[in-house]
Design a protein around this motif. Structure first.
Motif: not given
Ligand code: R5P
Length: 282
Positions: A88-90, A121-123, A191-193, A182-186, A158-160, A209-219
């Motif tokens: 869904a993220r693609q 879904p992510h979007e 890496d996430v800032q 505001r979030k930026e990912r390289d 953690p992001d809009e 609150v986030d929809d997905i915690v995947a790599t955990g970088s954002t959280m």
């Molecule tokens: C991104 O826009 C999503 O809402 C999540 O923040 C993102 O998928 C989390 O991914 P990760 O845990 O890899 O930072």
């Protein structure tokens, strides 16, 4: 009958209990060349609700096989519940020549079903990619339930993109404000800032609150940014606790001892069930 995909067995069982429907017992085998074979030896009836989390390519193929298997077994009405929609993220071609994978997956899933139910879904716009009738539900109200007593809570995305989910959790909780970083990912390094801006959290309990915690970088980056601002308690929650790779270690290093997640994806953090939310639309 409720038909579990291999990655959504606990949720399917809870959904069967919630709705009073019978639970089928599919088998998940593999041929010597690695190809999968999902079957439904005990399927009976004309209505199938397949519950699948397409967290892997195998899970996606198994879902398509289950759709075909229940039709073979006599189902005339098939609903596919995607508790977690992989790809869904693609949702667009990010560079020239790339596929819109979410659309390709949606089209493939649509061929074997009469209707689709998506959980956060992510979007939200990916629902439009399905050719079958599609309903989207949210786990927001379920995530609010374990929160307990909070002091001047702020529900922080953690992001809009996650703001509407944070608002749903806040609305279900009944009080508090919402905000987002505001979030930026390289995309080369992963890496996430996060930029906390002027979000006011001092002395307040914060629910991230986030929809997905995947790599955990954002959280983990969001929590680290919060700690500099002298908040009260920090509670982290998400709908889909994918927690891939070293996510748990990253989160622990950021001081996160627990992520409240749902059973859209099965793991140790799946402590909240979305079965009641899905049952409402079946
Ligand atoms: C991104 O826009 C999503 O809402 C999540 O923040 C993102 O998928 C989390 O991914 P990760 O845990 O890899 O930072």
């Amino acid at each position: 009958m409720i038909v579990p995909g291999s990655s959504a067995q606990s949720l399917a069982a809870r959904l069967a209990a919630e709705t009073g429907r019978q639970l089928a017992t599919p088998t998940f085998d593999r041929f010597p060349d690695g190809e999968t074979c999902a079957a439904v030896p005990d399927f009976a009836g004309d209505t199938a609700v397949i519950v699948a989390a397409t967290t892997s390519n195998d899970a996606l193929v198994q879902l398509i096989q289950l759709q075909d298997a229940v039709r073979e077994a006599g189902a005339t009405d098939v609903t596919t519940v995607l508790s977690y929609m992989g790809y869904a993220r693609q949702d667009r071609a990010f560079t020239e020549g790339q596929p819109v994978s979410a659309r390709a997956v949606a089209r493939a899933v649509s061929t074997g079903t009469d209707r689709v139910v998506l959980v956060d879904p992510h979007e939200p716009t990916v629902a439009e990619f399905y050719d079958a009738a599609t309903t989207t539900v949210s786990a927001g109200r379920r995530l609010a339930e374990p929160l307990g007593e909070l002091t001047e809570p702020v529900f922080l995305a953690p992001d809009e993109g996650a703001v509407s989910l944070a608002e749903r959790v806040r609305d279900a909780y009944g009080r508090g404000t919402t905000d987002y970083f505001r979030k930026e990912r390289d995309y080369d390094t992963g890496d996430v800032q996060v930029d906390p801006g002027d979000t006011s959290v001092t002395g307040r309990d914060v629910v991230v609150v986030d929809d997905i915690v995947a790599t955990g970088s954002t959280m983990s980056e969001a929590v680290a940014a919060l700690r500099d601002r002298d908040p009260g308690r920090i509670v982290t929650c998400c709908v889909h606790p994918m927690l891939v790779g070293n996510a748990r270690t990253k989160l622990a290093a950021a001081g996160v001892d627990r992520v409240i997640g749902t059973d859209t994806v099965e793991c140790a953090s799946s402590t909240v069930s979305v079965a009641p939310v899905i049952a409402d639309v079946l």
